[in-house]
Design a protein around this motif. Structure first.
Motif, PDB file in Angstrom:
ATOM      1  N   ILE A 145       0.621  -1.930 -11.160  1.00 60.51           N
ATOM      2  CA  ILE A 145       1.336  -2.581 -12.274  1.00 60.51           C
ATOM      3  C   ILE A 145       0.570  -2.341 -13.588  1.00 60.51           C
ATOM      4  N   GLN A 146      -0.761  -2.417 -13.529  1.00 61.68           N
ATOM      5  CA  GLN A 146      -1.590  -2.110 -14.716  1.00 61.68           C
ATOM      6  C   GLN A 146      -1.307  -0.697 -15.224  1.00 61.68           C
ATOM      7  N   LYS A 147      -0.993   0.197 -14.283  1.00 59.20           N
ATOM      8  CA  LYS A 147      -0.713   1.594 -14.645  1.00 59.20           C
ATOM      9  C   LYS A 147       0.774   1.800 -14.985  1.00 59.20           C
ATOM     10  N   ASN A 148       1.488   0.669 -15.182  1.00 55.64           N
ATOM     11  CA  ASN A 148       2.863   0.687 -15.696  1.00 55.64           C
ATOM     12  C   ASN A 148       3.872   1.335 -14.739  1.00 55.64           C
ATOM     13  N   CYS A 149       3.659   1.170 -13.441  1.00 55.89           N
ATOM     14  CA  CYS A 149       4.600   1.737 -12.468  1.00 55.89           C
ATOM     15  C   CYS A 149       5.915   0.959 -12.486  1.00 55.89           C
ATOM     16  N   LYS A 150       7.013   1.675 -12.329  1.00 60.67           N
ATOM     17  CA  LYS A 150       8.347   1.061 -12.426  1.00 60.67           C
ATOM     18  C   LYS A 150       8.878   0.591 -11.070  1.00 60.67           C
ATOM     19  N   ILE A 151       8.268   1.068  -9.991  1.00 62.49           N
ATOM     20  CA  ILE A 151       8.649   0.695  -8.627  1.00 62.49           C
ATOM     21  C   ILE A 151       7.413   0.951  -7.774  1.00 62.49           C
ATOM     22  N   ILE A 152       7.248   0.174  -6.690  1.00 60.20           N
ATOM     23  CA  ILE A 152       6.083   0.370  -5.821  1.00 60.20           C
ATOM     24  C   ILE A 152       6.555   0.590  -4.384  1.00 60.20           C
ATOM     25  N   VAL A 153       6.096   1.700  -3.818  1.00 55.36           N
ATOM     26  CA  VAL A 153       6.384   2.013  -2.424  1.00 55.36           C
ATOM     27  C   VAL A 153       5.174   1.605  -1.594  1.00 55.36           C
ATOM     28  N   VAL A 154       5.388   0.664  -0.678  1.00 55.08           N
ATOM     29  CA  VAL A 154       4.319   0.229   0.230  1.00 55.08           C
ATOM     30  C   VAL A 154       4.343   1.212   1.406  1.00 55.08           C
ATOM     31  N   ALA A 155       3.580   2.302   1.269  1.00 56.95           N
ATOM     32  CA  ALA A 155       3.663   3.421   2.220  1.00 56.95           C
ATOM     33  C   ALA A 155       2.755   3.191   3.422  1.00 56.95           C
ATOM     34  N   CYS A 156       2.824   1.980   3.945  1.00 59.69           N
ATOM     35  CA  CYS A 156       1.972   1.558   5.051  1.00 59.69           C
ATOM     36  C   CYS A 156       2.778   0.579   5.888  1.00 59.69           C
ATOM     37  N   ASN A 157       2.971   0.897   7.159  1.00 57.99           N
ATOM     38  CA  ASN A 157       3.759   0.012   8.018  1.00 57.99           C
ATOM     39  C   ASN A 157       3.128  -1.375   8.128  1.00 57.99           C
ATOM     40  N   THR A 158       1.808  -1.414   8.297  1.00 56.39           N
ATOM     41  CA  THR A 158       1.127  -2.702   8.480  1.00 56.39           C
ATOM     42  C   THR A 158       1.236  -3.561   7.231  1.00 56.39           C
ATOM     43  N   ALA A 159       1.061  -2.953   6.048  1.00 57.69           N
ATOM     44  CA  ALA A 159       1.180  -3.712   4.796  1.00 57.69           C
ATOM     45  C   ALA A 159       2.610  -4.186   4.581  1.00 57.69           C
ATOM     46  N   THR A 160       3.591  -3.347   4.927  1.00 58.50           N
ATOM     47  CA  THR A 160       4.989  -3.770   4.788  1.00 58.50           C
ATOM     48  C   THR A 160       5.288  -4.954   5.680  1.00 58.50           C
ATOM     49  N   THR A 161       4.965  -4.816   6.963  1.00 54.19           N
ATOM     50  CA  THR A 161       5.367  -5.851   7.923  1.00 54.19           C
ATOM     51  C   THR A 161       4.624  -7.167   7.700  1.00 54.19           C
ATOM     52  N   ASN A 162       3.449  -7.116   7.080  1.00 54.87           N
ATOM     53  CA  ASN A 162       2.670  -8.340   6.886  1.00 54.87           C
ATOM     54  C   ASN A 162       2.691  -8.897   5.461  1.00 54.87           C
ATOM     55  N   ALA A 163       2.945  -8.037   4.469  1.00 53.28           N
ATOM     56  CA  ALA A 163       2.732  -8.480   3.081  1.00 53.28           C
ATOM     57  C   ALA A 163       3.914  -8.317   2.147  1.00 53.28           C
ATOM     58  N   ILE A 164       4.954  -7.588   2.533  1.00 50.27           N
ATOM     59  CA  ILE A 164       5.978  -7.272   1.524  1.00 50.27           C
ATOM     60  C   ILE A 164       6.756  -8.512   1.087  1.00 50.27           C
ATOM     61  N   GLY A 165       6.919  -9.470   1.977  1.00 48.90           N
ATOM     62  CA  GLY A 165       7.581 -10.725   1.597  1.00 48.90           C
ATOM     63  C   GLY A 165       6.820 -11.420   0.475  1.00 48.90           C
ATOM     64  N   TYR A 166       5.496 -11.499   0.631  1.00 46.62           N
ATOM     65  CA  TYR A 166       4.641 -12.104  -0.390  1.00 46.62           C
ATOM     66  C   TYR A 166       4.749 -11.324  -1.709  1.00 46.62           C
ATOM     67  N   LEU A 167       4.691 -10.005  -1.624  1.00 50.53           N
ATOM     68  CA  LEU A 167       4.729  -9.180  -2.844  1.00 50.53           C
ATOM     69  C   LEU A 167       6.040  -9.371  -3.593  1.00 50.53           C
TER      70      LEU A 167
END
Length: 258
Positions: free
Chosen positions: A61-83
């Motif tokens: 976000i600091q680098k001004n990204c317009k969309i973020i791809v969580v390219a990690c199955n473990t991070a998606t399944t555990n953290a994407i709701g929080y994000l």
């Protein structure tokens, strides 16, 4: 510089997703974070995975990204709701491709090779319940595989031996589809093809994630119209393996302490 697609993973594995995004969205700028210092995420607690995902997200976000791809199955399944609850930027997640496997299988037996963090998550179990009714899902934790890919040791006897140990019980159960539930694992496909009988279909999520990224950018009118792309990769560990996986791509790979 135009606003970028941000991508993060627990290491180099998410570059398999980046390659699909680059193919489908040739005009886009990308920024990739390889959090190799903290790999693998699959062995960590949910709270640790959320904290690491939060750190990666805030840097993108600091680098001004317009969309973020969580390219990690473990991070998606555990953290994407929080994000999604805590940040306004759109997120694209990745999870094991149970649905296409369930549609494709003839034997009604599907193998899933994934990390402990993915296999134990609510999201994985909900997806399996939703799409795999009447299908036997054979789960196998790929313990040690992420570390081998991160070390650049894909084509080694150790990797082949470990894969045989994981896959032989699935083959005995008559699977005809193998779902790769970690973005590091597509780099093992050449070795998997040596081990697996030719009738077994290997399924990963890369193309589907790229399609979804494109659809969300279109929907939010964030697609780049200019062909002024740049691709920047950061790793907080040794960058040589990352460079070798991107060989032939015109990209900028740097060390960054994050």
């Amino acid at each position: 510089m135009q606003r970028a697609i941000g991508i993060f993973d627990s290491g180099v594995g998410g570059t398999s997703i980046w390659k699909e995004i680059r193919k489908m969205l040739p005009n886009e700028t990308t920024i990739y974070l390889a959090d190799s210092k903290n790999a693998p995420y699959g062995e960590k607690s949910k709270e640790e995975i959320i904290q690491l995902s939060k750190k990666n997200t805030e840097l993108l976000i600091q680098k001004n990204c317009k969309i973020i791809v969580v390219a990690c199955n473990t991070a998606t399944t555990n953290a994407i709701g929080y994000l999604r609850e805590n940040y306004s930027v759109p997120f694209i997640g990745i999870e094991p491709a149970i649905k296409p496997a369930a549609l494709h299988t003839k034997t009604k037996k599907v193998g899933v090779l994934a990390t402990k963090g993915t296999l134990s998550s609510h999201l994985f179990h909900n997806t399996s319940k939703l799409f795999a009714e009447g299908i036997t899902i054979l789960e196998q934790e790929g313990k040690g595989l992420v570390e081998l890919v991160e070390a650049g040791k894909v084509y080694t006897p150790e990797t082949k031996m470990l894969l045989r140990k994981f896959l032989d019980p699935m083959l005995e159960q008559n699977i005809d589809c193998l779902v790769l539930g970690c973005t590091h694992y597509p780099y093992l496909i050449p070795v998997l093809k040596e081990i697996l009988p030719s009738h077994i279909t290997i399924i990963d999520s890369g193309e589907a994630v790229a399609r979804q990224t494109k659809a969300v950018l279109e929907n939010k009118e964030l697609l780049s119209e200019l062909n002024q792309k740049t691709d920047v990769f950061y790793s907080n560990a040794e960058i040589e393996v990352l460079k070798s996986l991107l060989e032939g791509s015109n990209v900028n790979v740097s060390y960054l302490d994050f």
